[in-house]
Motif scaffolding. Structure first.
Motif, short mmCIF file in Angstrom:
data_model
loop_
_atom_site.label_atom_id
_atom_site.label_comp_id
_atom_site.label_asym_id
_atom_site.label_seq_id
_atom_site.Cartn_x
_atom_site.Cartn_y
_atom_site.Cartn_z
N PHE A 1 -9.81 -46.37 18.70
CA PHE A 1 -10.19 -47.78 18.55
C PHE A 1 -10.38 -48.40 19.93
N ASP A 2 -9.36 -48.26 20.75
CA ASP A 2 -9.35 -48.82 22.10
C ASP A 2 -8.30 -48.07 22.89
N ARG A 3 -8.00 -48.55 24.08
CA ARG A 3 -7.07 -47.81 24.95
C ARG A 3 -5.61 -47.97 24.54
N LYS A 4 -5.34 -48.83 23.57
CA LYS A 4 -4.00 -48.93 23.02
C LYS A 4 -3.77 -47.91 21.90
N LEU B 1 -2.24 -33.89 25.76
CA LEU B 1 -3.63 -33.57 26.09
C LEU B 1 -4.39 -34.84 26.40
N ASP B 2 -5.46 -34.69 27.15
CA ASP B 2 -6.30 -35.84 27.51
C ASP B 2 -7.77 -35.48 27.26
N PRO B 3 -8.17 -35.39 25.99
CA PRO B 3 -9.54 -34.97 25.67
C PRO B 3 -10.56 -36.06 25.98
N PRO B 4 -11.83 -35.71 26.05
CA PRO B 4 -12.88 -36.73 26.21
C PRO B 4 -12.87 -37.67 25.00
N THR B 5 -12.97 -38.99 25.25
CA THR B 5 -12.72 -39.97 24.19
C THR B 5 -13.84 -41.00 24.09
N HIS B 6 -14.28 -41.26 22.86
CA HIS B 6 -15.16 -42.38 22.55
C HIS B 6 -14.31 -43.54 22.05
N TYR B 7 -14.65 -44.76 22.44
CA TYR B 7 -13.93 -45.95 21.98
C TYR B 7 -14.85 -46.79 21.09
#
Length: 296
Positions: A196-199, A215-221
């Motif tokens: 949803f967002d960075r929260k 893990l820190d995968p590539p993310t769409h918001y």
């Protein structure tokens, strides 16, 4: 004790974001708004409004913001109770509530629709992550919240509503490309993920339950309930989706459940001001009834 006019003006400045906008909403001059705020600040001996864009309540002003809202609500209910029968309906009361996006997209709006029209309520519904919704209770902006926080905010009551279950969902083609062997550590680290967002940390939490690693995968918001779910269906990325929504997509063959039985249950709580208010009582009853039909 600050007078009610000063308190209403204080609320208007914080709600509208500026002295000028508050003056328009109150149908007075900006000078009158400024004088009322200065008088209120002098009476308590503290700066209450941070003169930023938008204006914000200071730490000292937050308890007064909550007090102002409580006084306005109780005044309205007392005046309505004293009104002679046949004198016409009450003036609308604005009720500020904060809820997480998934509750808004599934069951919460139905709770508001359960309230009788004769209460004459206008809703100001704010959206925030369930881990953060209680912040608007603390600063006095909201009178009630759907939250993940089970400890009562000072001056509030808390009741458990139930748990929202989430499953890891991905479009069928997306899953075939990125998860041919299921949700392995390598696949979860590399496959595009939705948030949803960075929260929003639900996806990270699911990946950690599977891999026992951060893990820190590539993310769409995508910060909307419908937009988020459509992005998952369209193959933009995988994401944690409420069980009811996921079930329909899996049954239609559009998506697959990556977790194959793994899920996350998110407990939700209802917190509201601890005052004797018929409006809050009716709102609480409606929210609990709607949550009881939807949540686990």
């Amino acid at each position: 004790m600050p007078d009610s006019t000063q308190l209403r003006t204080f609320v208007a400045v914080v709600r509208e974001g500026s002295f000028e906008a508050a003056a328009r909403s109150l149908h007075v001059t900006p000078s009158a708004v400024s004088q009322r705020i200065k008088a209120l600040e002098q009476s308590v001996g503290q700066v209450l409004v941070r003169r930023t864009k938008p204006c914000q309540a200071t730490d000292a002003g937050r308890p007064l913001l909550r007090l102002a809202g409580q006084v306005a609500l109780l005044e309205r209910e007392a005046l309505e109770a004293a009104r002679p029968s046949g004198a016409g309906g009450p003036a609308p009361t604005r009720v500020t509530i904060v809820a997480n996006g998934d509750s808004l997209g599934t069951w919460f709006v139905g709770a508001l629709a359960r309230l009788p029209a004769e209460l004459s309520l206008l809703f100001d519904v704010r959206r925030d992550d369930e881990e953060h919704t209680a912040e608007l209770l603390r600063d006095g902006t909201a009178m009630a919240a759907v939250t993940a926080q089970r400890e009562a905010v000072r001056g509030c009551r808390v009741q458990r509503l139930g748990a929202m279950r989430y499953v890891a969902l991905a479009a069928t083609g997306f899953a075939a490309r990125h998860f041919p062997d299921g949700p392995t550590e390598a696949a979860l680290a590399a496959a595009p993920m939705m948030a949803f967002d960075r929260k929003d940390r639900l996806q990270h939490r699911f990946a950690r339950t599977v891999t026992r690693r951060r893990l820190d995968p590539p993310t769409h918001y995508v910060p909307s309930f419908d937009g988020f779910n459509e992005a998952v269906r369209s193959g933009l990325g995988w994401g944690m989706v409420p069980e009811r929504t996921a079930r329909a997509d899996v049954a239609a063959g559009r998506c697959v459940d990556l977790g194959a039985g793994r899920h996350l249950d998110r407990p939700l709580y209802w917190q509201h001001w601890r005052i004797g208010s018929a409006t809050l009582d009716a709102l609480t009853e409606a929210v609990r009834a709607a949550a009881g039909a939807e949540l686990r």
